[in-house]
Design a protein around this motif. Structure first.
Motif, PDB file in Angstrom:
ATOM      1  N   GLY A  74      31.252  44.185  44.499  1.00  0.00           N
ATOM      2  CA  GLY A  74      32.548  42.967  44.309  1.00  0.00           C
ATOM      3  C   GLY A  74      32.596  41.772  43.183  1.00  0.00           C
ATOM      4  N   SER A  75      31.268  41.607  42.701  1.00  0.00           N
ATOM      5  CA  SER A  75      31.098  40.915  42.094  1.00  0.00           C
ATOM      6  C   SER A  75      30.910  40.940  41.070  1.00  0.00           C
ATOM      7  CB  SER A  75      29.526  39.812  42.356  1.00  0.00           C
ATOM      8  OG  SER A  75      29.021  39.949  42.473  1.00  0.00           O
ATOM      9  N   TYR A  76      30.096  42.311  40.722  1.00  0.00           N
ATOM     10  CA  TYR A  76      30.153  42.581  39.521  1.00  0.00           C
ATOM     11  C   TYR A  76      31.675  43.746  38.975  1.00  0.00           C
ATOM     12  CZ  TYR A  76      28.905  46.022  35.640  1.00  0.00           C
ATOM     13  OH  TYR A  76      28.287  46.648  34.216  1.00  0.00           O
ATOM     14  N   VAL A  77      32.103  43.802  39.742  1.00  0.00           N
ATOM     15  CA  VAL A  77      33.976  44.641  39.350  1.00  0.00           C
ATOM     16  C   VAL A  77      34.138  42.712  39.211  1.00  0.00           C
ATOM     17  CG1 VAL A  77      35.685  45.878  40.244  1.00  0.00           C
ATOM     18  CG2 VAL A  77      33.823  46.670  40.562  1.00  0.00           C
ATOM     19  N   ALA A  78      34.119  42.276  39.807  1.00  0.00           N
ATOM     20  CA  ALA A  78      34.882  40.697  39.255  1.00  0.00           C
ATOM     21  C   ALA A  78      35.006  40.039  37.841  1.00  0.00           C
ATOM     22  CB  ALA A  78      35.338  40.068  40.503  1.00  0.00           C
ATOM     23  N   GLN A  79      33.633  40.174  37.896  1.00  0.00           N
ATOM     24  CA  GLN A  79      33.276  39.833  36.611  1.00  0.00           C
ATOM     25  C   GLN A  79      33.489  40.196  35.249  1.00  0.00           C
ATOM     26  OE1 GLN A  79      28.950  39.176  36.981  1.00  0.00           O
ATOM     27  NE2 GLN A  79      28.678  37.793  35.064  1.00  0.00           N
ATOM     28  N   ARG A  80      33.289  41.821  35.921  1.00  0.00           N
ATOM     29  CA  ARG A  80      33.764  42.339  34.709  1.00  0.00           C
ATOM     30  C   ARG A  80      35.309  42.630  34.335  1.00  0.00           C
ATOM     31  NH1 ARG A  80      30.069  44.140  30.576  1.00  0.00           N
ATOM     32  NH2 ARG A  80      31.518  45.950  30.790  1.00  0.00           N
ATOM     33  N   THR A  81      36.314  42.650  34.951  1.00  0.00           N
ATOM     34  CA  THR A  81      37.586  42.406  35.377  1.00  0.00           C
ATOM     35  C   THR A  81      37.677  41.303  34.815  1.00  0.00           C
ATOM     36  OG1 THR A  81      37.904  43.846  36.569  1.00  0.00           O
ATOM     37  CG2 THR A  81      39.923  42.417  36.926  1.00  0.00           C
ATOM     38  N   ARG A  82      37.187  40.138  34.954  1.00  0.00           N
ATOM     39  CA  ARG A  82      37.824  38.635  34.045  1.00  0.00           C
ATOM     40  C   ARG A  82      37.151  38.614  33.209  1.00  0.00           C
ATOM     41  NH1 ARG A  82      35.522  35.500  38.351  1.00  0.00           N
ATOM     42  NH2 ARG A  82      33.450  36.203  38.283  1.00  0.00           N
TER      43      ARG A  82
END
Length: 89
Positions: A74-82
């Motif tokens: 979740g943190s990886y996806v959020a970081q990439r999306t941001r």
């Protein structure tokens, strides 16, 4: 029937069809900070510490492995999306 019209931006394609006009837009590639180990990007020191902390918590059974994995993903996806959402167009 015009199938493709050039646009001022190379990432935008306008398709004119009968009864339909479609505008296709491709997002710019994510910003490359140059930290790679072969084809794999290396996370920042802060994120590396976060992932090590999650792994440690899971190893000492403070949290379950599936929860640690879900938090990491979740943190990886959020970081990439941001990163892609805040990239200049």
């Amino acid at each position: 029937m015009r199938s493709r019209r050039p646009h001022h931006d190379e990432r935008v394609v306008v398709l004119h069809l009968p009864y339909v006009t479609a505008r296709l837009e491709m997002a710019p590639p994510p910003k490359d900070d140059g930290r790679h180990l072969g084809p794999v990007p290396i996370p920042s020191a802060k994120m590396t510490a976060y992932y090590i902390g999650l792994g440690t918590l899971a190893a000492v059974e403070a949290i379950e492995w599936p929860i640690a994995a879900a938090l990491a993903v979740g943190s990886y996806v959020a970081q990439r999306t941001r990163a892609t959402a805040t990239a200049p167009r």
